[in-house]
Design a protein around this motif. Structure first.
Motif, PDB file in Angstrom:
ATOM      1  N   ALA A   1       6.753  23.299  30.052  1.00 10.72           N
ATOM      2  CA  ALA A   1       5.628  22.556  29.471  1.00 10.72           C
ATOM      3  C   ALA A   1       4.388  23.425  29.396  1.00 10.72           C
ATOM      4  CB  ALA A   1       5.359  21.299  30.294  1.00 10.72           C
ATOM      5  N   ALA A   2       4.162  24.215  30.441  1.00  6.76           N
ATOM      6  CA  ALA A   2       2.959  25.042  30.478  1.00  6.76           C
ATOM      7  C   ALA A   2       2.939  26.064  29.356  1.00  6.76           C
ATOM      8  CB  ALA A   2       2.853  25.750  31.829  1.00  6.76           C
ATOM      9  N   ILE A   3       4.102  26.476  28.891  1.00  6.90           N
ATOM     10  CA  ILE A   3       4.141  27.434  27.783  1.00  6.90           C
ATOM     11  C   ILE A   3       4.099  26.704  26.452  1.00  6.90           C
ATOM     12  CG2 ILE A   3       5.469  29.240  26.665  1.00  6.90           C
ATOM     13  CD1 ILE A   3       6.752  29.850  29.333  1.00  6.90           C
ATOM     14  N   THR A   4       4.856  25.621  26.368  1.00  6.21           N
ATOM     15  CA  THR A   4       5.015  24.936  25.090  1.00  6.21           C
ATOM     16  C   THR A   4       3.737  24.254  24.613  1.00  6.21           C
ATOM     17  OG1 THR A   4       7.236  24.448  25.817  1.00  6.21           O
ATOM     18  CG2 THR A   4       6.469  23.326  23.861  1.00  6.21           C
ATOM     19  N   VAL A   5       3.106  23.530  25.504  1.00  5.31           N
ATOM     20  CA  VAL A   5       1.964  22.721  25.079  1.00  5.31           C
ATOM     21  C   VAL A   5       0.830  23.561  24.496  1.00  5.31           C
ATOM     22  CG1 VAL A   5       0.184  21.140  25.857  1.00  5.31           C
ATOM     23  CG2 VAL A   5       2.528  20.809  26.614  1.00  5.31           C
ATOM     24  N   PRO A   6       0.411  24.648  25.143  1.00  8.95           N
ATOM     25  CA  PRO A   6      -0.671  25.429  24.547  1.00  8.95           C
ATOM     26  C   PRO A   6      -0.308  25.981  23.173  1.00  8.95           C
ATOM     27  CG  PRO A   6      -0.373  26.048  26.828  1.00  8.95           C
ATOM     28  CD  PRO A   6       0.764  25.162  26.493  1.00  8.95           C
ATOM     29  N   VAL A   7       0.933  26.416  23.005  1.00 12.21           N
ATOM     30  CA  VAL A   7       1.316  26.977  21.706  1.00 12.21           C
ATOM     31  C   VAL A   7       1.194  25.926  20.611  1.00 12.21           C
ATOM     32  CG1 VAL A   7       3.218  27.892  20.340  1.00 12.21           C
ATOM     33  CG2 VAL A   7       2.841  28.734  22.655  1.00 12.21           C
ATOM     34  N   ASN A   8       1.768  24.747  20.876  1.00  9.71           N
ATOM     35  CA  ASN A   8       1.697  23.694  19.864  1.00  9.71           C
ATOM     36  C   ASN A   8       0.291  23.144  19.717  1.00  9.71           C
ATOM     37  OD1 ASN A   8       4.284  23.809  18.911  1.00  9.71           O
ATOM     38  ND2 ASN A   8       5.086  22.324  20.381  1.00  9.71           N
ATOM     39  N   LEU A   9      -0.514  23.282  20.756  1.00 11.49           N
ATOM     40  CA  LEU A   9      -1.906  22.856  20.666  1.00 11.49           C
ATOM     41  C   LEU A   9      -2.656  23.748  19.686  1.00 11.49           C
ATOM     42  CD1 LEU A   9      -4.511  21.443  21.624  1.00 11.49           C
ATOM     43  CD2 LEU A   9      -4.556  23.007  23.543  1.00 11.49           C
ATOM     44  N   VAL A  10      -2.556  25.040  19.882  1.00  8.48           N
ATOM     45  CA  VAL A  10      -3.259  25.974  19.013  1.00  8.48           C
ATOM     46  C   VAL A  10      -2.753  25.857  17.577  1.00  8.48           C
ATOM     47  CG1 VAL A  10      -3.628  28.398  18.516  1.00  8.48           C
ATOM     48  CG2 VAL A  10      -3.813  27.575  20.852  1.00  8.48           C
ATOM     49  N   GLY A  11      -1.410  25.869  17.449  1.00  4.01           N
ATOM     50  CA  GLY A  11      -0.834  25.755  16.112  1.00  4.01           C
ATOM     51  C   GLY A  11      -1.237  24.454  15.435  1.00  4.01           C
ATOM     52  N   GLY A  12      -1.184  23.359  16.183  1.00  2.76           N
ATOM     53  CA  GLY A  12      -1.509  22.054  15.619  1.00  2.76           C
ATOM     54  C   GLY A  12      -2.958  21.969  15.169  1.00  2.76           C
ATOM     55  N   VAL A  13      -3.862  22.501  15.969  1.00  2.00           N
ATOM     56  CA  VAL A  13      -5.281  22.448  15.606  1.00  2.00           C
ATOM     57  C   VAL A  13      -5.546  23.328  14.393  1.00  2.00           C
ATOM     58  CG1 VAL A  13      -7.590  23.052  16.351  1.00  2.00           C
ATOM     59  CG2 VAL A  13      -6.087  21.827  17.895  1.00  2.00           C
ATOM     60  N   ALA A  14      -4.926  24.507  14.377  1.00  2.00           N
ATOM     61  CA  ALA A  14      -5.106  25.387  13.211  1.00  2.00           C
ATOM     62  C   ALA A  14      -4.632  24.700  11.946  1.00  2.00           C
ATOM     63  CB  ALA A  14      -4.353  26.700  13.427  1.00  2.00           C
ATOM     64  N   ALA A  15      -3.456  24.069  12.032  1.00  2.00           N
ATOM     65  CA  ALA A  15      -2.910  23.383  10.861  1.00  2.00           C
ATOM     66  C   ALA A  15      -3.826  22.236  10.446  1.00  2.00           C
ATOM     67  CB  ALA A  15      -1.512  22.863  11.172  1.00  2.00           C
ATOM     68  N   ALA A  16      -4.303  21.479  11.424  1.00  5.26           N
ATOM     69  CA  ALA A  16      -5.172  20.342  11.113  1.00  5.26           C
ATOM     70  C   ALA A  16      -6.433  20.819  10.412  1.00  5.26           C
ATOM     71  CB  ALA A  16      -5.519  19.583  12.391  1.00  5.26           C
ATOM     72  N   TRP A  17      -7.019  21.891  10.891  1.00  5.05           N
ATOM     73  CA  TRP A  17      -8.233  22.437  10.266  1.00  5.05           C
ATOM     74  C   TRP A  17      -7.953  22.877   8.841  1.00  5.05           C
ATOM     75  CZ3 TRP A  17     -13.343  23.444  11.715  1.00  5.05           C
ATOM     76  CH2 TRP A  17     -14.051  24.305  10.860  1.00  5.05           C
ATOM     77  N   ALA A  18      -6.867  23.644   8.679  1.00  9.11           N
ATOM     78  CA  ALA A  18      -6.570  24.163   7.340  1.00  9.11           C
ATOM     79  C   ALA A  18      -6.401  23.016   6.356  1.00  9.11           C
ATOM     80  CB  ALA A  18      -5.303  25.027   7.381  1.00  9.11           C
ATOM     81  N   VAL A  19      -5.678  21.987   6.752  1.00  5.95           N
ATOM     82  CA  VAL A  19      -5.398  20.891   5.835  1.00  5.95           C
ATOM     83  C   VAL A  19      -6.639  20.024   5.606  1.00  5.95           C
ATOM     84  CG1 VAL A  19      -4.114  18.742   5.574  1.00  5.95           C
ATOM     85  CG2 VAL A  19      -2.937  20.798   6.318  1.00  5.95           C
TER      86      VAL A  19
END
Lengths: 282, 361, 281
Positions: free
Chosen positions: C70-88
């Motif tokens: 979880a400690a590895i997965t959550v930050p990765v998807n957090l960063v990716g998710g926020v980047a995607a949300a911003w771009a869109v």
């Protein structure tokens, strides 16, 4: 004023900066984690050649497993439609002690890890379980380790999808339409059946799609209660796992690909149905 | 501080939001971009601010070419239509924002001093600690202004900033913003669809229609010498009537209005008559008074029904108009446009006027 | 007149009672009972047995592994998710719909397939199988495989909570920040992020809950090596298959608690978020 004026060609400006960086990050993230792996799934089966794929999928065990997964998902989601509607109605329209608590329990299947749900449901519906024992004693039904058990588990899994999709629509709808129907002379059942239900149809359809998609691929909640007998109570995801353990990667991928394509076809059909519904209203 | 816009064009697919737009604005001037929605005024503003690019043309601010210069480097203050205040920041933080993000950030004390100075300037020093949702629309607008002024802009852009305010508040705020402009002397461009607002606040008004500037002049001149039928109809209040010019005389038949002398070629024409051009005289005539606005005034405005038309007219001095009384109309002048766009001021045919009134032609 | 006025849209009292009663019954049978069963079964042999199962060596190892994944997965998807949300939400580019569809895709894919695809790439017979073996790198049946499968399954959570909110909030504030001289990062950090913080937190919570509770996907890539490649859900399965029911339910109870806490936290965040946004201009 300057003596020489610039040529005046197009100048492109984005009001909010950061497109390059965020889009790059997004594409890398999506590409590496979603696109490439799914591409692997799409490519792998064809190692066997088209004939090989057909043969792999023509195995009666595959048909049985796919039929079970899709069939059980379909039945379970159908059952969830009235149940979900009932719960959504109770939460939105009625006021009774414990309504808040009811609202809280709806999301339980979302929050509970699937394996936990799986063993809990098995414990409940086993012949000696809290629900399984009375069902056996009174009706002679066995639920656990049968197809009925699979359907029961999928009902648990899919219920919140229906409720949470219908709820906001029901809330937004307000009472106006029903009041209008009443002034026009409709009885309560008429108003509900002719006015409310059709208005909720798109939301119900959306919820159906979501619950169905989830139920088809469900593993953890089902694997314990299923019984896992090939040709009878073996779900498609289990077949994939078994083929992987036998190192039949291509065969496993074939089943996986078939599952995905079938799911997408059904979701597409649902989408078209929704669009047709909406067009009918214009 | 001086703005030079030349041949700017902006197209969205097949439609041109702006085409061939050129405008010169001098240092310290207050110019309004006036036009109906879809005329391109907001697009032009956004191009100036650097929030959108153009497909052709140049923009120079203070002699500098703005092509490729991003919004954050232009030092242009913008007050958005819905203010765009940062909802999770206090009023103080909103105003301080532009100072806090600077490359060479001033000291906290300096920022605080400047913010308080600005809040005092816009007369809301007591709202420092409040959040945008806790203050009224008029107050939010002042915060937006203070925020834009904080960066010491060389150009101030106002995008329909008064639209969201109540009518009562609007008048006060308009006057106050104009006063602020006189005090600070910042070159200002105001976008609006309200012609009264434009004429009241701006030194010059650029009237825009469908992506082009059709006329740019002071308010008086626009009223006196509108360049096109569109300008004549959009500004002030005017009744538009079709007429026929024959031998230098414009006839309004079948409407019972006297003819006018006008230097236009024969043929159909459009006449724009302001209420002041149409005089309602007491006595028998083809007109009936339907409504009286402001009866206490010396020469009240009347709504006169004549034939199928209802026209805004002015009561003649000494006339005591009441609803239902008959009157006859005489014309003191007007602006006429021939079919080819040629424009001329019209004059009454003095000797004909009396005859027409009697015969009711 | 003895009867009270009843509005046209209301139901008769007996109907209301019936519906409410039926709803409560369904909720109890379908939702509450399974939850209760977990805790009851966990304590069937008494608290000491349950605790023993939890603090047992392999169980602790499973917990550590779950937390690590979880400690590895959550930050990765957090960063990716926020980047995607911003771009869109804040920028313009073609193909937004396709991108959003791709981001939501993992929701429609069976967890087993999620595990399968990574076996296809990194497994012994997979694309990189030979290369990995030659370099003695373990992806499948080891931590990297677990992380990858979990990344896939929890992919959309953060993006899905943050993106619609960012879209709803529009670009006005970001444009204003640009005119005031803020750089892209300054705008994101000072203007956008504070506006979505509740939704972001909720997304992270959901992502975490799913990451810790994932079963199907990790089951496929795991190898089920006790003490090494077993996460908590897999450990539950092992105990259950060995008929150590009390132990299995004890560990399951821990996971259930995690689920309940996530649920409670999410509800509180939603309430806070609603209070926050109700006051928006």
């Amino acid at each position: 004023m300057s003596a020489t004026l610039a040529s005046g060609g197009p100048s492109h400006v984005a009001p909010v900066p950061g497109l390059g960086l965020t889009l790059g990050m997004t594409l890398a993230w999506v590409g590496l984690i979603v696109v490439i792996p799914l591409a692997a799934l799409a490519i792998k089966p064809w190692e066997l050649g088209v004939a090989g794929v057909v043969q792999s999928l023509a195995d009666p065990r595959v048909a049985a497993a796919l039929g079970l997964s899709f069939g059980a998902a379909f039945v379970a989601t159908l059952v969830n439609l009235p149940l979900g509607l009932l719960l959504a109605w109770a939460i939105v329209r009625l006021d009774f002690p414990g309504r808040r608590a009811l609202d809280g329990t709806i999301d339980l299947p979302f929050a509970l890890p699937t394996a936990v749900a799986g063993i809990a449901l098995t414990a409940l519906l086993a012949p000696n379980g809290w629900l399984g024992a009375p069902l056996m004693a009174v009706f002679g039904w066995q639920v656990a380790y049968t197809q009925a058990g699979i359907v029961a588990a999928l009902v648990f899994v899919g219920l919140p999808f229906i409720v949470r999709t219908v709820e906001p629509v029901l809330r937004d709808m307000g009472r106006d339409a029903e009041e209008a129907a009443a002034t026009l002379g409709a009885t309560r059942p008429q108003a509900l059946g002719r006015v409310v239900l059709p208005a909720l149809a798109p939301a119900l359809l959306t919820g159906f799609g979501l619950a169905f998609a989830r139920s088809v691929g469900e593993y953890g909640s089902v694997i314990f209660i299923a019984g896992n007998m090939p040709m009878a109570t073996e779900i498609a995801p289990l077949l994939i796992v078994i083929r992987l353990e036998q190192f039949d990667y291509a065969g496993a991928a074939a089943v996986g690909l078939a599952m995905l394509l079938l799911s997408f076809a059904i979701l597409l059909a649902l989408n078209l149905l929704q669009r047709a519904l909406r067009r009918g209203r214009r | 501080m001086s703005v030079h816009i030349r041949d700017v064009a902006r197209r969205f697919g097949r439609t041109a939001a702006l085409e061939g737009v050129s405008l010169e604005i001098a240092q310290g001037e207050f110019v309004a971009l006036l036009g109906p929605s879809g005329s391109g005024k907001t697009t032009l503003l956004r191009i100036l601010a650097g929030l959108e690019g153009s497909d052709a043309g140049v923009v120079h601010i203070d002699g500098e070419d703005m092509t490729g210069v991003p919004a954050r480097e232009r030092r242009i203050g913008v007050v958005f239509q819905h203010y765009a205040l940062f909802r999770h920041m206090t009023v103080f933080d909103n105003v301080a924002f532009g100072l806090q993000v600077r490359r060479r950030r001033p000291t906290t004390a300096e920022i605080a001093r400047r913010v308080r100075e600005l809040l005092a300037l816009v007369q809301i020093p007591e709202l420092e600690r409040r959040y945008p949702e806790q203050i009224s629309g008029g107050q939010r607008q002042r915060v937006a202004l203070a925020r834009a002024l904080a960066i010491e802009p060389r150009l101030l852009l106002l995008d329909e900033p008064f639209g969201a305010l109540d009518a009562l508040v609007r008048k006060d705020v308009r006057r106050w913003v104009r006063g602020l402009h006189e005090r600070l002397g910042i070159t200002t461009i105001l976008v609006t669809h309200d012609q009264e607002e434009a004429m009241e606040m701006a030194d010059r008004v650029a009237v825009m229609e469908r992506g082009r500037i059709v006329q740019c002049a002071g308010g008086e001149q626009l009223l006196r010498d509108p360049a096109t039928p569109f300008v004549a109809g959009f500004l002030g209040e005017a009744t538009r009537l079709a007429c026929e010019v024959r031998g230098g005389v414009a006839h309004f038949d079948p409407i019972a209005l006297p003819a006018l002398r006008v230097a236009l070629p024969d043929g159909p024409a459009q006449a724009f008559l302001r209420p002041g051009d149409i005089l309602a005289l007491p006595g028998a005539g083809a007109g009936t008074v339907r409504a009286v606005a402001d009866p206490a005034a010396e020469q009240p405005r009347l709504l006169v029904e004549i034939g199928d038309l209802r026209i805004d007219a002015t009561a003649a001095p000494g006339m005591a108009p009441a609803r239902g009384t008959t009157c006859r109309l005489s014309l003191r002048g007007g602006t006429l446009f021939a079919a080819d766009g040629q424009r001329a001021r019209a004059e009454p045919l003095a000797r004909v006027a009396r005859l027409v009134g009697d015969s009711g032609m | 007149m003895s009867a009270r006025f009843r509005p046209a849209h209301a139901d008769a009292p007996w109907a209301t009672l019936l519906v409410a009663g039926a709803a409560v019954l369904v909720a109890i049978l379908l939702l509450a009972l399974p939850l209760a069963a977990v805790f009851v079964e966990a304590l069937r042999r008494g608290l000491p047995v349950a605790m023993a199962a939890i603090v047992e060596e392999d169980s602790l190892a499973a917990m550590r592994l779950t937390l690590l994944v979880a400690a590895i997965t959550v930050p990765v998807n957090l960063v990716g998710g926020v980047a995607a949300a911003w771009a869109v939400a804040k920028c313009e580019f073609p193909g937004k719909r396709l991108l959003v569809t791709l981001i939501e895709l993992p929701f429609s894919v069976s967890p087993v397939i999620a595990g399968l695809v990574f076996v296809l790439i990194f497994g012994a017979q997979g694309w990189f199988g030979g290369w990995l073996q030659a370099h003695d790198i373990q992806v499948i049946f080891a931590l990297p495989g677990l992380v990858l499968a979990t990344l896939f399954v929890t992919f959309p959570f953060v993006a899905r909570t943050v993106m619609p909110l960012m879209q709803e909030q529009g670009r006005d504030e970001e444009e204003a920040a640009a005119t005031l001289g803020a750089s892209g990062f300054q705008t994101f950090w000072r203007v956008t992020l504070p506006n979505v913080k509740w939704a972001l937190l909720a997304g992270v919570l959901l992502c975490n809950a799913r990451a810790m509770g994932e079963f199907g996907a990790v089951s496929v890539v795991s190898g089920h090596i006790r003490g090494e490649t077993n996460t908590m859900p897999l450990h539950v399965e092992i105990l259950y298959n060995e008929y150590q029911f009390a132990g299995a339910f004890a560990v399951a109870a821990l996971l259930a608690l995690l689920g309940l806490i996530t649920l409670a936290a999410k509800t509180m965040l939603e309430r806070a978020g609603r209070r926050h946004s109700r006051s928006a201009t």
